[in-house]
Scaffold this motif. Structure first.
Motif, PDB file in Angstrom:
ATOM      1  N   GLY A 175      -6.918   5.501 -11.142  1.00 22.01           N
ATOM      2  CA  GLY A 175      -7.306   3.988 -11.516  1.00 22.01           C
ATOM      3  C   GLY A 175      -6.447   3.010 -12.209  1.00 22.01           C
ATOM      4  N   MET A 176      -5.982   3.774 -13.430  1.00 22.48           N
ATOM      5  CA  MET A 176      -5.247   3.174 -14.225  1.00 22.48           C
ATOM      6  C   MET A 176      -3.820   2.965 -13.542  1.00 22.48           C
ATOM      7  SD  MET A 176      -6.016   4.328 -18.038  1.00 22.48           S
ATOM      8  CE  MET A 176      -6.330   6.155 -17.724  1.00 22.48           C
ATOM      9  N   MET A 177      -3.042   3.955 -13.045  1.00 24.09           N
ATOM     10  CA  MET A 177      -2.003   3.939 -12.400  1.00 24.09           C
ATOM     11  C   MET A 177      -1.736   2.902 -11.188  1.00 24.09           C
ATOM     12  SD  MET A 177      -0.109   7.445 -12.471  1.00 24.09           S
ATOM     13  CE  MET A 177      -1.260   8.469 -11.354  1.00 24.09           C
ATOM     14  N   VAL A 178      -2.908   2.987 -10.612  1.00 22.27           N
ATOM     15  CA  VAL A 178      -2.977   2.240  -9.161  1.00 22.27           C
ATOM     16  C   VAL A 178      -2.942   0.718  -9.606  1.00 22.27           C
ATOM     17  CG1 VAL A 178      -4.281   1.594  -7.107  1.00 22.27           C
ATOM     18  CG2 VAL A 178      -3.914   3.932  -7.427  1.00 22.27           C
ATOM     19  N   GLY A 183       0.777  -1.267   0.013  1.00 21.36           N
ATOM     20  CA  GLY A 183      -0.228  -0.017  -0.031  1.00 21.36           C
ATOM     21  C   GLY A 183       0.997   1.193  -0.043  1.00 21.36           C
ATOM     22  N   ALA A 184       1.798   1.248   0.875  1.00 27.07           N
ATOM     23  CA  ALA A 184       2.720   2.526   0.918  1.00 27.07           C
ATOM     24  C   ALA A 184       3.502   2.444  -0.319  1.00 27.07           C
ATOM     25  CB  ALA A 184       3.705   2.349   2.146  1.00 27.07           C
ATOM     26  N   SER A 185       4.005   1.608  -1.079  1.00 26.28           N
ATOM     27  CA  SER A 185       4.696   1.571  -2.334  1.00 26.28           C
ATOM     28  C   SER A 185       3.681   2.033  -3.300  1.00 26.28           C
ATOM     29  CB  SER A 185       5.331   0.231  -2.634  1.00 26.28           C
ATOM     30  OG  SER A 185       6.083  -0.140  -1.721  1.00 26.28           O
ATOM     31  N   ILE A 186       2.573   1.498  -3.422  1.00 26.64           N
ATOM     32  CA  ILE A 186       1.526   2.075  -4.442  1.00 26.64           C
ATOM     33  C   ILE A 186       1.300   3.343  -4.237  1.00 26.64           C
ATOM     34  CG2 ILE A 186      -0.833   1.755  -5.626  1.00 26.64           C
ATOM     35  CD1 ILE A 186      -0.242  -1.208  -4.815  1.00 26.64           C
ATOM     36  N   LEU A 187       1.025   3.920  -3.219  1.00 26.12           N
ATOM     37  CA  LEU A 187       0.758   5.495  -2.730  1.00 26.12           C
ATOM     38  C   LEU A 187       1.795   6.112  -3.159  1.00 26.12           C
ATOM     39  CD1 LEU A 187      -1.190   7.346  -1.266  1.00 26.12           C
ATOM     40  CD2 LEU A 187      -0.019   6.871   0.798  1.00 26.12           C
ATOM     41  N   ALA A 188       3.109   5.791  -2.849  1.00 25.73           N
ATOM     42  CA  ALA A 188       4.194   6.652  -3.261  1.00 25.73           C
ATOM     43  C   ALA A 188       4.216   6.846  -4.714  1.00 25.73           C
ATOM     44  CB  ALA A 188       5.379   6.057  -2.650  1.00 25.73           C
ATOM     45  N   THR A 208       7.467   1.966 -11.928  1.00 18.45           N
ATOM     46  CA  THR A 208       8.773   1.866 -11.444  1.00 18.45           C
ATOM     47  C   THR A 208       8.909   2.699 -10.064  1.00 18.45           C
ATOM     48  OG1 THR A 208       9.658   2.311 -14.089  1.00 18.45           O
ATOM     49  CG2 THR A 208      11.185   2.791 -12.146  1.00 18.45           C
ATOM     50  N   VAL A 209       8.483   3.368  -9.931  1.00 16.97           N
ATOM     51  CA  VAL A 209       8.567   3.960  -8.521  1.00 16.97           C
ATOM     52  C   VAL A 209       7.891   3.082  -7.417  1.00 16.97           C
ATOM     53  CG1 VAL A 209       7.965   6.082  -6.934  1.00 16.97           C
ATOM     54  CG2 VAL A 209       8.795   6.284  -9.277  1.00 16.97           C
ATOM     55  N   SER A 210       6.801   2.673  -7.739  1.00 18.98           N
ATOM     56  CA  SER A 210       6.082   1.736  -6.447  1.00 18.98           C
ATOM     57  C   SER A 210       7.111   0.297  -6.674  1.00 18.98           C
ATOM     58  CB  SER A 210       4.924   1.314  -7.153  1.00 18.98           C
ATOM     59  OG  SER A 210       3.894   2.487  -7.305  1.00 18.98           O
TER      60      SER A 210
END
Length: 272
Positions: free
Chosen positions: A141-144, A109-114, A243-245
C-alpha cells in the motif's frame, strides 16, 4: 448464555473495534474547528470537509474489516487480490491526473504494477519481509500510493513539456532523431520534477517530521531503534518503486505521442 458467550468470543474484535473508535470520533473536534474556520473565512469548503472525513471514516472502517479477514486466512490469493485492487485504483487515479495522455489509466496502472512488483519481489527474495498478508499488504500500500503520485506527475509533466516545446521536438525529428532522442530532455525534466519530492523527503526524514511507519511503531510500543530500522527499509523501497514506475510510464507514453511515421501525434497536444 452459552450462545451469548460464543457470540461475544467470535466477534470480540468487533466490540474492541467499536470501543477503539471513541478516540477517533473525539478527534473530529479538530475537523469541526476547520469547518468553522472555513465558514468564517467564506472559503466554501465546509461541505467538502465534512464529506471527506465521513468518507475517510467509512473507507478505513471497511478496510479494517477486510484486512482483519485477510490476515486470518492462509491463502496467497487474498494477498494478490488486495494488491491488484490497490494497483487498479492507483492507476485510475494517476490516469485522471494525466487525463490528456491517451490510455493514461492503463499506462499508469501498468507502470505502477511493474515498479511495485519488482521492488516487492526483491524485498521478499532478500528476506526483508516475509510473504504474509500482515507484512505484504501494508508495505504494498505504501509503495503503490507513492508510485501513484509520482507516475501521475511524470505523465502529466511529460505531455505538457512536449506540448510547450513542440517546435523543438519536430525539428529534431525532421533532422532524423528518433522519438526517444527528440524528447530526451523533456523526459529527464519530467522525471526529475516527479522524483524530487521523494528524494527530498528521504533527505529530511527524521529531521523535520517522523514518518507514519516509524510513528506508528513508536506509538505501538516499539523502541525507536526498531522503528528507524523499518523506516529505512520503507524509504528505500519507496525510492525504488517510484523510480521504476516513473521511468516505465515514460516508455509506455511514447507510442501514443508519436505516429508510426515518427511524427508528433498533434491531436494529443492540441487539447487543453
Amino acid at each position: 448464555m452459552a450462545f451469548w458467550d460464543a457470540f461475544t468470543t467470535d466477534f470480540s474484535w468487533i466490540i474492541d473495534f467499536l470501543k477503539g473508535m471513541v478516540k477517533p470520533v473525539a478527534a473530529t473536534a479538530v475537523v469541526l474547528m476547520a469547518v468553522l474556520l472555513s465558514y468564517l473565512q467564506k472559503l466554501g469548503l465546509e461541505g467538502e470537509m465534512v464529506y471527506s472525513i465521513i468518507r475517510a471514516f467509512l473507507q478505513l472502517s471497511i478496510i479494517g474489516f477486510v484486512l482483519q479477514f485477510i490476515f486470518t486466512q492462509e491463502n496467497i490469493g487474498w494477498i494478490v487480490l488486495a494488491y491488484l485492487f490497490m494497483v487498479s485504483v492507483a492507476g485510475y487515479t494517476a490516469g485522471q491526473r494525466a487525463k490528456h495522455v491517451p490510455r493514461g489509466k492503463y499506462v499508469a496502472g501498468a507502470s505502477i504494477l511493474a515498479g511495485t512488483a519488482v521492488t516487492m519481489f526483491v524485498l521478499v527474495v532478500l528476506n526483508v519481509f516475509p510473504f504474509t498478508p500482515r507484512y505484504i499488504i501494508p508495505v504494498a500500500g505504501m509503495m503503490v500510493g507513492n508510485a501513484m503520485t509520482v507516475t501521475g506527475v511524470t505523465m502529466k509533466r511529460l505531455r505538457d513539456d512536449i506540448r510547450t516545446q513542440m517546435s523543438l521536438v519536430e525539428t529534431a525529428l525532421a533532422l532524423g532523431a528518433t522519438p526517444r532522442q527528440a524528447t530526451l530532455q523533456q523526459v529527464k525534466r519530467a522525471l526529475v520534477i516527479s522524483l524530487s519530492p521523494v528524494l527530498d523527503n528521504a533527505k529530511t526524514v527524521g529531521l523535520i517530521s517522523l514518518p507514519g511507519a516509524m510513528t506508528g511503531l513508536i506509538m505501538g510500543g516499539a523502541s525507536p531503534l526498531e522503528a528507524i530500522q523499518l523506516q529505512i527499509v520503507v524509504m528505500n523501497m519507496l525510492i525504488g518503486a517510484s523510480t521504476v514506475s516513473s521511468i516505465m510510464s515514460t516508455y509506455l507514453c511514447w507510442p501514443s505521442f508519436f505516429t508510426p511515421a515518427f511524427q508528433l501525434e498533434t491531436k494529443v497536444f492540441t487539447s487543453e
